[in-house]
Design an enzyme around this catalytic site. Structure first.
Site, PDB file in Angstrom:
ATOM      1  N   ASP A  92       0.900  -1.261  -0.112  1.00 28.54           N
ATOM      2  CA  ASP A  92      -0.087   0.090   0.076  1.00 28.54           C
ATOM      3  C   ASP A  92       0.915   1.337   0.004  1.00 28.54           C
ATOM      4  O   ASP A  92       1.296   1.726   1.169  1.00 28.54           O
ATOM      5  CB  ASP A  92      -0.841  -0.163   1.336  1.00 28.54           C
ATOM      6  CG  ASP A  92      -1.887   1.031   1.177  1.00 28.54           C
ATOM      7  OD1 ASP A  92      -2.120   1.643   0.125  1.00 28.54           O
ATOM      8  OD2 ASP A  92      -2.659   1.454   2.116  1.00 28.54           O
ATOM      9  N   ALA A  93       1.267   1.419  -1.160  1.00 26.59           N
ATOM     10  CA  ALA A  93       2.463   2.756  -1.420  1.00 26.59           C
ATOM     11  C   ALA A  93       1.762   4.008  -1.927  1.00 26.59           C
ATOM     12  O   ALA A  93       2.466   4.890  -1.895  1.00 26.59           O
ATOM     13  CB  ALA A  93       3.589   2.061  -2.113  1.00 26.59           C
ATOM     14  N   LYS A  94       0.812   3.741  -2.679  1.00 28.22           N
ATOM     15  CA  LYS A  94      -0.083   4.737  -3.161  1.00 28.22           C
ATOM     16  C   LYS A  94       0.993   5.769  -4.018  1.00 28.22           C
ATOM     17  O   LYS A  94       0.951   6.971  -3.945  1.00 28.22           O
ATOM     18  CB  LYS A  94      -0.891   5.914  -2.329  1.00 28.22           C
ATOM     19  CG  LYS A  94      -1.965   4.948  -1.340  1.00 28.22           C
ATOM     20  CD  LYS A  94      -2.673   5.879  -0.512  1.00 28.22           C
ATOM     21  CE  LYS A  94      -3.867   5.133  -0.004  1.00 28.22           C
ATOM     22  NZ  LYS A  94      -3.355   4.108   1.187  1.00 28.22           N
ATOM     23  N   ARG A  95       1.753   5.066  -4.939  1.00 29.76           N
ATOM     24  CA  ARG A  95       2.844   5.756  -5.838  1.00 29.76           C
ATOM     25  C   ARG A  95       2.166   6.423  -6.919  1.00 29.76           C
ATOM     26  O   ARG A  95       0.872   5.864  -7.228  1.00 29.76           O
ATOM     27  CB  ARG A  95       3.935   4.873  -6.218  1.00 29.76           C
ATOM     28  CG  ARG A  95       4.836   4.236  -4.922  1.00 29.76           C
ATOM     29  CD  ARG A  95       5.360   5.378  -4.290  1.00 29.76           C
ATOM     30  NE  ARG A  95       6.566   4.819  -3.277  1.00 29.76           N
ATOM     31  CZ  ARG A  95       6.557   4.846  -2.151  1.00 29.76           C
ATOM     32  NH1 ARG A  95       5.373   5.402  -1.320  1.00 29.76           N
ATOM     33  NH2 ARG A  95       7.508   4.312  -1.331  1.00 29.76           N
TER      34      ARG A  95
END
Length: 267
Positions: A92-95
């Protein structure tokens, strides 16, 4: 893990539960060391206890990056603790960045860390997610309609054609992937928009946060089912912080089992 394998796992475990490993040094039980070793020990206990009930684990990268190099090491160790055939591993990095930078993010999470999936922010456009979609055996999970109140600031704005921004975003991104490698994040607290989500993404898997601590209802989610379920419901704090004592793993297992049993009834 491809769609067939994920769907098979859902049927095998009679669950579409994703356990969120938002592992915070300030919240882990007091008997564990307040360092990266404590985080890994905490994560291992949670993974072992909840694996019978979960089909995915989502690691919130911020909690690991906040510890610097030690945190990244804890992240790597934690990923290796999750059996690859028994659970989908989500970063869950939301890059979200331009193509050449997104390409490096994809290498970091898909090649170096060997995650199965990553969350991405689509608001710099298609070129910010296309490098992730080149990995056909991996999943790109695009933010669609999130559970936070700030969704009103952008995602729920109306366009000139009467649709919301999130509808246009999901529809546009869906054209560049397939239901074999592209998921969308849809908050459980936004049930009034579920029909609109499925109108633009009828077959894509959805990662659904917001059940439990944020007030979303599990029962409402049946409206989002596809023929092979097509859902992963994430629960983090309610499970991993069910107890702050030495019985934390058993308490987490009980919370995960409770959700799994509700999901089994829905299935």
């Amino acid at each position: 893990m491809n769609r067939a394998a994920l769907s098979g796992l859902i049927q095998k475990k009679q669950s579409f539960l994703c356990v969120g490993l938002d592992s915070d040094l300030e919240k882990i039980p007091g008997h564990l060391p307040k360092n990266s070793e404590g985080i890994v020990a905490f994560n291992k206990a949670i993974i072992d206890a909840t694996l019978p009930y979960a089909v995915a684990f989502k690691l919130n990268i911020a909690f690991y990056e906040a510890m610097g190099a030690e945190g990244w090491n804890a992240l790597e160790q934690t990923i290796k603790l999750i059996p690859k055939k028994e659970a989908l591993i989500i970063a869950d990095a939301k890059r979200g960045d331009i193509g050449n930078t997104a390409n490096q993010y994809a290498k970091a999470f898909f090649e170096q860390l060997n995650c199965d999936a990553i969350t991405v922010n689509p608001y710099m456009g298609v070129d910010s997610i296309s490098p992730f979609l080149l990995y056909k055996e991996k999943w790109t999970i695009v933010l669609g309609l999130t559970s936070n109140s700030g969704a009103n600031d952008v995602e729920l704005l109306k366009l000139q054609d009467g649709r919301h921004v999130f509808e246009s975003t999901i529809e546009t991104m869906a054209k560049h992937g397939s239901d074999e490698n592209l998921m969308f994040v849809v908050g459980a607290t936004k049930s009034e928009y579920f029909k609109k989500v499925r109108a633009v993404a009828p077959r894509n898997f959805l990662l659904v946060p917001g059940v439990g601590a944020q007030g979303g209802s599990l029962a409402d989610l049946k409206e989002l089912f596809t023929d092979d379920i097509g859902l992963l419901v994430n629960s983090s704090r309610k499970i991993i912080y069910a107890s702050s004592n030495q019985d934390f793993a058993q308490a987490a297992a009980q919370q995960a089992k409770n959700l799994q049993q509700s999901m089994r009834e829905m299935l």
